[in-house]
Write a protein that holds these residues in place. Sequence first.
Motif, PDB file in Angstrom:
ATOM      1  N   VAL A 234      93.859  25.884 -35.631  1.00  8.17           N
ATOM      2  CA  VAL A 234      92.653  26.448 -36.247  1.00  8.17           C
ATOM      3  C   VAL A 234      91.836  25.300 -36.812  1.00  8.17           C
ATOM      4  N   ARG A 235      90.608  25.160 -36.346  1.00 10.76           N
ATOM      5  CA  ARG A 235      89.776  24.034 -36.785  1.00 10.76           C
ATOM      6  C   ARG A 235      88.560  24.550 -37.550  1.00 10.76           C
ATOM      7  N   PHE A 236      88.467  24.122 -38.779  1.00 13.28           N
ATOM      8  CA  PHE A 236      87.354  24.536 -39.628  1.00 13.28           C
ATOM      9  C   PHE A 236      86.206  23.550 -39.443  1.00 13.28           C
ATOM     10  N   ILE A 237      85.030  24.097 -39.134  1.00 14.69           N
ATOM     11  CA  ILE A 237      83.874  23.245 -38.810  1.00 14.69           C
ATOM     12  C   ILE A 237      82.812  23.359 -39.886  1.00 14.69           C
ATOM     13  N   GLU A 238      82.306  22.224 -40.321  1.00  8.43           N
ATOM     14  CA  GLU A 238      81.165  22.251 -41.243  1.00  8.43           C
ATOM     15  C   GLU A 238      79.968  22.893 -40.539  1.00  8.43           C
ATOM     16  N   GLU A 239      79.244  23.715 -41.277  1.00  9.87           N
ATOM     17  CA  GLU A 239      78.058  24.350 -40.682  1.00  9.87           C
ATOM     18  C   GLU A 239      76.961  23.299 -40.482  1.00  9.87           C
ATOM     19  N   MET A 240      76.334  23.347 -39.319  1.00 11.44           N
ATOM     20  CA  MET A 240      75.242  22.406 -39.017  1.00 11.44           C
ATOM     21  C   MET A 240      73.915  23.159 -38.982  1.00 11.44           C
ATOM     22  N   PRO A 241      72.793  22.446 -39.028  1.00 11.10           N
ATOM     23  CA  PRO A 241      71.499  23.133 -39.131  1.00 11.10           C
ATOM     24  C   PRO A 241      70.945  23.666 -37.808  1.00 11.10           C
ATOM     25  N   PHE A 242      71.814  23.851 -36.798  1.00 10.31           N
ATOM     26  CA  PHE A 242      71.324  24.269 -35.474  1.00 10.31           C
ATOM     27  C   PHE A 242      71.306  25.787 -35.344  1.00 10.31           C
ATOM     28  N   ASN A 243      70.419  26.443 -36.084  1.00 13.57           N
ATOM     29  CA  ASN A 243      70.468  27.915 -36.083  1.00 13.57           C
ATOM     30  C   ASN A 243      69.283  28.549 -35.369  1.00 13.57           C
ATOM     31  N   GLY A 244      68.585  27.794 -34.545  1.00 11.67           N
ATOM     32  CA  GLY A 244      67.468  28.339 -33.782  1.00 11.67           C
ATOM     33  C   GLY A 244      66.354  28.815 -34.691  1.00 11.67           C
TER      34      GLY A 244
ATOM     35  N   VAL B 183      90.094  19.921 -39.633  1.00  6.45           N
ATOM     36  CA  VAL B 183      88.758  20.063 -40.219  1.00  6.45           C
ATOM     37  C   VAL B 183      87.827  19.133 -39.455  1.00  6.45           C
ATOM     38  N   ILE B 184      86.650  19.651 -39.130  1.00  4.03           N
ATOM     39  CA  ILE B 184      85.697  18.887 -38.336  1.00  4.03           C
ATOM     40  C   ILE B 184      84.445  18.638 -39.163  1.00  4.03           C
ATOM     41  N   ALA B 185      84.198  17.366 -39.432  1.00  4.38           N
ATOM     42  CA  ALA B 185      83.071  16.990 -40.297  1.00  4.38           C
ATOM     43  C   ALA B 185      81.793  16.895 -39.462  1.00  4.38           C
ATOM     44  N   ALA B 186      81.397  18.031 -38.895  1.00  2.00           N
ATOM     45  CA  ALA B 186      80.292  18.038 -37.935  1.00  2.00           C
ATOM     46  C   ALA B 186      78.968  17.668 -38.584  1.00  2.00           C
ATOM     47  N   TYR B 187      78.815  18.025 -39.843  1.00  2.00           N
ATOM     48  CA  TYR B 187      77.581  17.670 -40.546  1.00  2.00           C
ATOM     49  C   TYR B 187      77.711  16.294 -41.213  1.00  2.00           C
TER      50      TYR B 187
ATOM     51  N   SER C 189      88.451  16.035 -35.122  1.00  2.00           N
ATOM     52  CA  SER C 189      89.044  16.737 -36.258  1.00  2.00           C
ATOM     53  C   SER C 189      90.114  15.884 -36.937  1.00  2.00           C
ATOM     54  N   TYR C 190      90.231  16.068 -38.263  1.00  2.83           N
ATOM     55  CA  TYR C 190      91.371  15.526 -39.003  1.00  2.83           C
ATOM     56  C   TYR C 190      92.410  16.636 -38.998  1.00  2.83           C
ATOM     57  N   ASN C 191      93.620  16.308 -38.560  1.00  4.39           N
ATOM     58  CA  ASN C 191      94.573  17.381 -38.295  1.00  4.39           C
ATOM     59  C   ASN C 191      95.758  17.402 -39.259  1.00  4.39           C
ATOM     60  N   TYR C 192      96.232  18.615 -39.523  1.00  6.32           N
ATOM     61  CA  TYR C 192      97.277  18.842 -40.524  1.00  6.32           C
ATOM     62  C   TYR C 192      98.188  19.955 -40.042  1.00  6.32           C
ATOM     63  N   GLN C 193      99.320  20.031 -40.720  1.00  6.96           N
ATOM     64  CA  GLN C 193     100.247  21.122 -40.418  1.00  6.96           C
ATOM     65  C   GLN C 193     100.907  21.571 -41.710  1.00  6.96           C
ATOM     66  N   ILE C 194     101.166  22.866 -41.797  1.00  6.41           N
ATOM     67  CA  ILE C 194     101.960  23.368 -42.915  1.00  6.41           C
ATOM     68  C   ILE C 194     103.404  23.392 -42.416  1.00  6.41           C
ATOM     69  N   PRO C 195     104.362  22.813 -43.171  1.00  3.51           N
ATOM     70  CA  PRO C 195     105.748  22.790 -42.693  1.00  3.51           C
ATOM     71  C   PRO C 195     106.209  24.195 -42.265  1.00  3.51           C
ATOM     72  N   ASN C 196     106.900  24.244 -41.155  1.00  2.00           N
ATOM     73  CA  ASN C 196     107.447  25.479 -40.575  1.00  2.00           C
ATOM     74  C   ASN C 196     106.404  26.402 -39.952  1.00  2.00           C
ATOM     75  N   HIS C 197     105.173  25.979 -39.903  1.00  2.00           N
ATOM     76  CA  HIS C 197     104.179  26.771 -39.160  1.00  2.00           C
ATOM     77  C   HIS C 197     104.192  26.347 -37.693  1.00  2.00           C
ATOM     78  N   LYS C 198     104.022  27.330 -36.804  1.00  2.00           N
ATOM     79  CA  LYS C 198     104.035  27.006 -35.367  1.00  2.00           C
ATOM     80  C   LYS C 198     102.771  26.284 -34.942  1.00  2.00           C
ATOM     81  N   GLY C 199     101.663  26.610 -35.592  1.00  2.00           N
ATOM     82  CA  GLY C 199     100.386  26.008 -35.213  1.00  2.00           C
ATOM     83  C   GLY C 199      99.982  24.900 -36.169  1.00  2.00           C
ATOM     84  N   SER C 200      98.754  24.447 -36.010  1.00  2.00           N
ATOM     85  CA  SER C 200      98.258  23.375 -36.877  1.00  2.00           C
ATOM     86  C   SER C 200      96.838  23.717 -37.319  1.00  2.00           C
TER      87      SER C 200
END
Length: 329
Positions: free
Chosen positions: A183-193, A244-248, A230-241
């Motif tokens: 799951v990658r959390f992305i900073e909102e960018m100003p590209f909203n049409g 965070v994406i510093a898009a802005y 993205s800067y990537n992380y994991q919570i111990p014992n979680h299957k996924g990772s």
Amino acid sequence: MLLDNHGRKINYLRLAVTDRCNLRCFYCMPEEGLNWLSRKELMTYEEMLQTCSLLVKMGIEKIRITGGEPFVRKDIMRFLTAVSQLPGLNELTITTNGVLTASYVPELKKIGIKSVNLSLDTLDANRFFSITGRDEFANVMQTLHELLKHDIEVKINAVVMDGKNTDDIIPLVQLTKDLPVSVRFIEEMPFNGDGHVYGGLKWDYIRILDEIKNVYGNIQKIPDMAFSTSYNYQIPNHKGSIGVIAAYSRTFCGTCNRIRITPEGGLKTCLYDAGVLNIKDLIRNGTTDSELEETLLKAFNNRARDGWEAENLRVEHNGVHESMATIGG
Ligand code: SAM
Ligand code: SF4
């Protein structure tokens, strides 16, 4: 190997095949949609394939198909199949909103797609409706499960929006407990049409990470892949990772390996530039492949150092207005 004027390797193309979409994510386009491109303005599949083929010969190793929503373009599987067969291409991936995608998953698997980015900003059906303007949450979840069932790697893209879905950050992190998704959390960018005024960034990657650390003090940094945004992380014992994406904030420009082509054939050598040339026009004017190659090389040799410089070089200085649907993310 393709290098730009700052010594950065270019090996990744993001190709937006349409500006049209079956959702109306408010951070991407206005409720009434965009002034859609006519069929004549769009690159044809043949033009896109010719361009991809040339770029792969020049050094592109990975292509991401995006949009708008790729699966609203007619006959998209025909095009994906053709791209997947390009000699020299190592990886073909897709970014999709998942509304129509579930039924295509077996075919995607068959043509060798190993990874899909699925956009999903919330796990709450009502909030999904308020963000996207459409009641399609169940279909997106079906796509998620179908992808996992077919062993296709899933990266979930979640744009973090102040006052809209920050309550979803922790539930989305929890999703990684039992599901092998990133799951990658992305900073909102100003590209909203131009659908709404961009009020500046309230949730940058540091605040997003702090929010997660408040609940998961045991979060662990994991290695980032080369060229990762993205800067990537994991919570111990979680299957996924999680990532965070510093898009802005644009922390990743120093290793940027990507170029973009818009649905009308515009080449962007930076997410924040206004487009540096139009490939479709060149092809339609009879430019040969070797002339096109020369023109592309010139553009790669004239790349902005980073997203800040690219934004400053734009003619309009009152902010970025285009929709992300015409850029492809
Ligand atoms: N329709 C497809 C989808 O949503 O996955 C592909 C195109 S969409 C433009 C690609 C990515 O851009 C999505 O993950 C979306 O969340 C992201 N995006 C769109 N507008 C954005 C914005 N203003 N700020 C940050 N990300 C944005
Ligand atoms: Fe459509 Fe994707 Fe833009 Fe949402 S982010 S409106 S799904 S193109």
